[in-house]
Design an enzyme around this catalytic site. Structure first.
Site, short mmCIF file in Angstrom:
data_model
loop_
_atom_site.label_atom_id
_atom_site.label_comp_id
_atom_site.label_asym_id
_atom_site.label_seq_id
_atom_site.Cartn_x
_atom_site.Cartn_y
_atom_site.Cartn_z
N GLY A 58 0.99 -1.26 -0.08
CA GLY A 58 -0.10 -0.01 0.06
C GLY A 58 0.78 1.28 -0.10
O GLY A 58 0.32 2.39 0.46
N GLY A 87 -1.96 -2.98 9.34
CA GLY A 87 -2.49 -1.82 9.80
C GLY A 87 -3.50 -1.30 9.21
O GLY A 87 -4.47 -0.30 9.60
N THR A 88 -4.21 -2.02 8.18
CA THR A 88 -5.38 -1.70 7.24
C THR A 88 -6.35 -1.90 8.12
O THR A 88 -6.45 -2.94 8.98
CB THR A 88 -5.32 -2.62 6.01
OG1 THR A 88 -4.17 -2.45 5.33
CG2 THR A 88 -6.80 -2.25 5.15
N PRO A 95 -5.36 -1.95 14.52
CA PRO A 95 -6.29 -0.94 13.98
C PRO A 95 -5.61 0.53 14.18
O PRO A 95 -6.04 1.45 13.47
CB PRO A 95 -7.59 -1.07 14.47
CG PRO A 95 -7.32 -1.79 15.58
CD PRO A 95 -6.25 -2.68 15.54
N HIS A 98 -12.97 11.46 12.46
CA HIS A 98 -11.82 11.36 11.45
C HIS A 98 -12.18 12.07 10.21
O HIS A 98 -13.20 12.60 10.14
CB HIS A 98 -11.50 9.85 11.07
CG HIS A 98 -10.89 8.96 11.79
ND1 HIS A 98 -11.47 8.22 12.96
CD2 HIS A 98 -9.62 8.66 12.08
CE1 HIS A 98 -10.78 7.68 13.57
NE2 HIS A 98 -9.57 7.69 13.06
N LYS A 156 -12.49 9.00 5.05
CA LYS A 156 -12.25 7.78 5.64
C LYS A 156 -13.79 7.01 5.33
O LYS A 156 -14.83 7.50 5.60
CB LYS A 156 -12.13 8.13 7.24
CG LYS A 156 -11.87 6.51 7.92
CD LYS A 156 -11.32 6.76 9.38
CE LYS A 156 -11.44 5.52 10.04
NZ LYS A 156 -10.42 4.22 9.30
N GLY A 186 -11.47 1.29 13.29
CA GLY A 186 -10.91 0.12 13.89
C GLY A 186 -10.77 0.36 15.16
O GLY A 186 -10.71 -0.52 16.30
N1 LIG Z 1 -3.34 1.20 11.92
C1 LIG Z 1 -3.30 2.60 11.99
O1 LIG Z 1 -2.54 3.27 12.61
C2 LIG Z 1 -3.93 3.35 10.72
C3 LIG Z 1 -3.71 4.78 10.46
C4 LIG Z 1 -4.25 5.27 9.51
C5 LIG Z 1 -4.83 4.65 8.44
N2 LIG Z 1 -5.00 3.44 8.56
C6 LIG Z 1 -5.71 2.57 7.69
O2 LIG Z 1 -4.56 2.28 6.75
C7 LIG Z 1 -5.04 1.99 5.30
C8 LIG Z 1 -4.69 3.00 4.22
O3 LIG Z 1 -4.99 4.27 4.38
P1 LIG Z 1 -4.55 5.37 3.75
O4 LIG Z 1 -5.07 6.57 4.39
O5 LIG Z 1 -3.05 5.33 3.53
O6 LIG Z 1 -5.39 4.99 2.48
P2 LIG Z 1 -5.00 5.34 0.88
O7 LIG Z 1 -4.31 6.70 0.55
O8 LIG Z 1 -6.38 5.27 0.13
O9 LIG Z 1 -4.09 4.26 0.48
C9 LIG Z 1 -4.30 3.01 0.22
C10 LIG Z 1 -3.36 2.31 -0.87
O10 LIG Z 1 -3.54 0.95 -1.34
C11 LIG Z 1 -3.17 0.76 -2.27
N3 LIG Z 1 -3.76 -0.56 -3.00
C12 LIG Z 1 -5.10 -0.97 -3.26
N4 LIG Z 1 -5.21 -2.26 -3.41
C13 LIG Z 1 -3.78 -2.49 -2.96
C14 LIG Z 1 -3.38 -3.88 -3.32
N5 LIG Z 1 -3.99 -5.09 -3.58
N6 LIG Z 1 -1.86 -4.10 -2.82
C15 LIG Z 1 -1.25 -3.10 -2.54
N7 LIG Z 1 -1.63 -1.94 -2.50
C16 LIG Z 1 -2.96 -1.61 -2.79
C17 LIG Z 1 -3.76 1.98 -3.29
O11 LIG Z 1 -2.84 2.42 -4.22
P3 LIG Z 1 -2.61 1.79 -5.74
O12 LIG Z 1 -4.04 1.76 -6.29
O13 LIG Z 1 -1.73 3.02 -6.12
O14 LIG Z 1 -1.96 0.60 -5.63
C18 LIG Z 1 -3.93 2.92 -2.32
O15 LIG Z 1 -3.01 3.97 -2.61
C19 LIG Z 1 -6.70 2.14 5.62
O16 LIG Z 1 -7.36 1.09 5.90
C20 LIG Z 1 -6.66 3.31 7.04
O17 LIG Z 1 -7.95 3.03 7.37
C21 LIG Z 1 -4.37 2.56 9.87
#
Ligand SMILES: NC(=O)c1ccc[n+]([C@@H]2O[C@H](COP(=O)([O-])OP(=O)(O)OC[C@H]3O[C@@H](n4cnc5c(N)ncnc54)[C@H](OP(=O)(O)O)[C@@H]3O)[C@@H](O)[C@H]2O)c1
Length: 271
Positions: free
Chosen positions: A8, A98-99, A123, A155, A159, A165
């Protein structure tokens, strides 16, 4: 040196993680994974994150990247989780997910993977939130049931999953500490003419999606004549990236099993 694969990598968190690797001399980025349809395939992951070239190009070939990795960190989309688990299992590479918004049906695949690799599903990877969860556990166990428990979270407007989570993890911590995990939450909160007053065991969740808020969680314990509120406010998503990389370094040398951020912080928790 611990070799890291980021899944990601093109997203907001992925780019924050790439920037944060600069603060971790013990980590070296060896794999940068996007989706097969990513517009960034072939681009340098460091340049994509505005942190200078790293010589690691974005690819969709996870198995190949895992062949030269000590740990993988996934902040992508829930739909990618099953394939990621499968690839990490066959490569025997520890995985931090972390997803958020993972499907409940994924639980058997998570359990099966944890029998073969170290697996940490978090989460929220902020160290402050990991501590908040422990404080909530302590408060819920200590306060009598006359104190109602509610989680309020806010948030950014983009989101897509709700409640967060983290909110669900806070509810689970409070519920387990107070009544052994039997009460469950009322995710939509109370709306309209519900017809019954609030039950003592109910744990409510209220959700706000607005502006560019990075993430706020407050757990309110409201009793007769007094309230205790435990809050965490994130103002920079770099905290999630730093926490994730710190935990990933720890996870890289753990034996197979299912881990939490509380394990990483050294708390003993009943799960
Ligand atoms: N655990 C924590 O502390 C925390 C904190 C913040 C966010 N999160 C979570 O982390 C996740 C990502 O958040 P974000 O804000 O970075 O979202 P985002 O900006 O939408 O990024 C997600 C990325 O995943 C990529 N993706 C889609 N399918 C994929 C695959 N099969 N394999 C690899 N990459 C893929 C997409 O890019 P491409 O299409 O270019 O591949 C996209 O850029 C969410 O679930 C969010 O809720 C968790």
């Amino acid at each position: 040196m611990t070799r890291l694969v980021l899944i990601g990598v093109t997203g907001r968190m992925g780019r924050a993680l790439v920037r944060a690797t600069r603060e971790f001399p013990a980590l070296t980025l060896t794999g940068a994974i996007g989706s097969a349809a990513s517009a960034a395939l072939g681009r340098d992951a460091g340049e994509l994150a505005d942190s200078g070239p790293l010589g690691v190009t974005v690819s969709a070939d996870l198995p190949r990247a895992l062949a030269e990795a000590d740990v993988a960190v996934d902040f992508s989309v829930p739909a990618a989780a099953r394939a990621t688990l499968k690839a990490c299992r066959s490569a025997k590479v520890p995985l931090l997910i972390g997803t958020t918004g993972l499907a409940a049906g994924l639980a058997p695949a998570l359990d099966a993977a944890a029998r073969e690799i170290a697996l940490l599903v978090a989460p929220n990877t902020s160290l402050g939130v990991a501590l908040l969860i422990e404080l909530v556990r302590t408060a819920a166990a200590a306060l009598p049931s006359s104190f109602d428990i509610d989680v309020v979270e806010a948030h950014h407007r983009t989101k897509t999953d709700a409640p967060s989570g983290t909110a669900l993890a806070l509810v689970a911590a409070a519920d387990t500490a107070r009544q052994g995990g039997t009460a469950g939450a009322a995710p939509a909160g109370r709306a309209g003419v519900v017809g019954t007053p609030r039950g003592e065991a109910e744990i409510g969740i209220a959700v706000l999606r607005a502006g560019d808020l990075v993430g706020e969680h407050t757990v309110r314990f409201c009793g007769p004549g007094e309230e205790l509120a435990l809050s965490h406010r994130a103002s920079d998503r770099a905290i999630f990236a730093r926490g994730a990389l710190t935990a990933a370094l720890w996870l890289a040398s753990r034996p197979p099993g299912r881990y939490t951020m509380s394990d990483f912080l050294g708390f003993k928790t009943a799960t």
